[in-house]
Every structure is written in structure tokens, then in C-alpha cells.
Design an enzyme around this catalytic site. Structure first.
Site, PDB file in Angstrom:
ATOM      1  N   TYR A   1       0.804  -1.057   0.215  1.00  0.00           N
ATOM      2  CA  TYR A   1      -0.065   0.022   0.072  1.00  0.00           C
ATOM      3  C   TYR A   1       0.843   1.197  -0.038  1.00  0.00           C
ATOM      4  O   TYR A   1       0.509   2.339  -0.853  1.00  0.00           O
ATOM      5  CB  TYR A   1      -0.982   0.055   1.203  1.00  0.00           C
ATOM      6  CG  TYR A   1      -1.766   1.133   1.306  1.00  0.00           C
ATOM      7  CD1 TYR A   1      -2.766   1.459   0.590  1.00  0.00           C
ATOM      8  CD2 TYR A   1      -1.729   2.154   2.355  1.00  0.00           C
ATOM      9  CE1 TYR A   1      -3.459   2.344   0.604  1.00  0.00           C
ATOM     10  CE2 TYR A   1      -2.530   3.228   2.167  1.00  0.00           C
ATOM     11  CZ  TYR A   1      -3.374   3.366   1.528  1.00  0.00           C
ATOM     12  OH  TYR A   1      -4.177   4.448   1.543  1.00  0.00           O
TER      13      TYR A   1
ATOM     14  N   LYS B   1       0.895   4.313  -2.722  1.00  0.00           N
ATOM     15  CA  LYS B   1       0.771   5.673  -2.547  1.00  0.00           C
ATOM     16  C   LYS B   1       1.942   6.537  -2.925  1.00  0.00           C
ATOM     17  O   LYS B   1       1.798   7.550  -3.534  1.00  0.00           O
ATOM     18  CB  LYS B   1       0.470   5.838  -1.076  1.00  0.00           C
ATOM     19  CG  LYS B   1      -1.049   5.016  -0.667  1.00  0.00           C
ATOM     20  CD  LYS B   1      -2.270   5.596  -1.572  1.00  0.00           C
ATOM     21  CE  LYS B   1      -2.892   7.097  -0.963  1.00  0.00           C
ATOM     22  NZ  LYS B   1      -4.020   6.994  -1.896  1.00  0.00           N
TER      23      LYS B   1
END
Length: 231
Positions: A72, A76
Site C-alpha cells: 500500500y 501511494k
């Protein structure tokens, strides 16, 4: 890696670029505000000791993220990098907002990841390690409005009202929601120092962070109202 590339990383990067490409085709769009994450700043390899202040100059290192298998964070970080590159190449006035775990009242009927964290904590199965980087959803919404409307807004803005440990949250819940029957050891919690996240630039946008206790209380009331929590 291929699974995470297809399910997490590609949608984040391609989705961000798709929106920016659409914006670049509309002359009346003067500024674009992208919701990034505190995650794209934290993983530099620098130990996050109590004397550390994370600010807008921090950028997560992809090699560190890969070593931690934090897909994750990779998504990002890559999405933000792609956004800044596209903005520079296409003359877009870009601002990015970097919130932590967003708590407070839910608008939607379903459970999001941040609110799932607080629910799992109550249920005794935390899904994130401490410390938690808390911010109120209303502060995040206000920051987006300000980032769009304040002429001098630019660059990146960290959005974290409080960095704290799970036990501090549990102690607060024990004191205010005794009917939850949370672990008694939470009452004995002593504050543990954590690193800090700079609020200087956020405050320059006119953000006055709500007390984290109010965010947690409103999150609990919202979870009850939506039927996710019963006590």
C-alpha cells in the site's frame, strides 16, 4: 509482487493519472488537489524515535517499502510521484494532502479501512501496529477546500492531529464507554512518547485540528448508529 502490482499498485497510479489527464484537457481547471497519504512520507529508513518530526520534506523510499513488503505504501508513493511528474510536465497547479488514519462520523453505509481499525481495536484484534496517526475526517475535508481555494496553497500538506499508541485510545474508551468491557489493563496505560508529524503547513491553511478524543467519540457513535458496534 505481480498480484499486488495488479490489485493495489496499478489502480492507484493509473487512476491518479487518468484523473490528471482529464483535468489537463479542461482549460477552466486551475488547480488539482490530490488525496495522498501519510504513508507516502514515512518509510525512509530513518528510525521514528520520539525526537523525530516528520514533515513535508519526507518521501518514502521504495526500496524500504519493498523490503517491508508494504504494498500500500508503494502504491501511494508511486501514485504521488506520478502525479508530481505529470503536473510538472503539463503545467498543472497541484496540491497533495497527506492524511493519517481518518476518524469521525461516517457518511457512507459501509466500513472504510480507517474506521475498521478502530473497530478491530475495540474487538481486541488490532490490524495495524502502533503508533496510530489520527486525523478527523472534518479536518481533512476542510483541508481539501482550503487547498483548492486559498491562492497561496502549494505543494504537500501533512494532515495528522495526533500520533498515539493503541493503549491510549483504549484507556480513553474504557473511561468513556465502560459498557464496552474493554481489557482492564488499558486503565493502567502510561503515555509512551512517539515521533511527531509537523502541523505547521496545515495550520497555514487555516486548519485547527480537532481534539483526537472528539474524533474517537464521534467514530464510536457513528459505528453504533451504522450498526457496526453494539454495547
Amino acid at each position: 509482487m505481480n498480484q499486488f502490482q495488479a490489485e493495489i499498485i496499478d489502480p492507484a497510479v493509473k487512476g491518479t493519472l487518468n484523473v490528471l489527464r482529464s483535468c489537463a484537457r479542461v482549460d477552466s481547471i486551475k488547480r488539482v488537489v490530490v488525496t495522498s497519504s501519510i504513508i507516502s512520507t514515512l518509510f525512509t529508513g530513518t528510525p521514528l524515535t520520539p525526537d523525530v518530526i516528520v514533515d513535508e520534506m519526507w518521501f518514502s523510499d521504495l526500496d524500504v517499502c519493498k523490503e517491508l513488503k508494504h504494498w500500500y505504501a508503494i502504491s501511494k508513493t508511486l501514485a504521488e510521484q506520478a502525479a508530481w511528474k505529470f503536473a510538472e510536465e503539463n503545467g498543472i497547479d497541484l496540491v497533495t494532502i497527506h492524511p493519517g488514519l481518518v476518524l469521525g462520523p461516517l457518511l457512507q453505509p459501509n466500513l472504510n479501512l480507517s474506521m475498521e481499525m478502530i473497530l478491530k481495536l475495540i474487538q481486541g484484534s488490532p490490524i495495524y501496529p502502533s503508533p496510530y496517526r489520527l486525523v478527523d475526517v472534518r479536518d481533512v475535508a476542510h483541508a481539501h477546500i482550503q487547498a483548492l481555494e486559498v491562492p497561496m496553497a502549494n505543494g504537500r500538506y501533512m494532515m495528522v492531529g495526533r500520533v498515539t499508541h493503541d493503549n491510549e485510545i483504549l484507556k480513553f474508551l474504557c473511561q468513556n464507554y465502560p459498557a464496552m468491557h474493554l481489557p482492564e489493563k488499558s486503565e493502567d496505560y502510561k503515555y509512551e512518547p512517539t515521533y511527531h508529524v509537523s502541523q505547521e503547513r496545515a495550520k497555514s491553511l487555516g486548519i485547527n485540528f480537532m481534539p483526537w478524543e472528539l474524533s474517537v467519540k464521534d467514530a464510536i457513535e457513528s459505528l453504533k448508529e451504522k450498526g457496526f458496534l453494539h454495547f
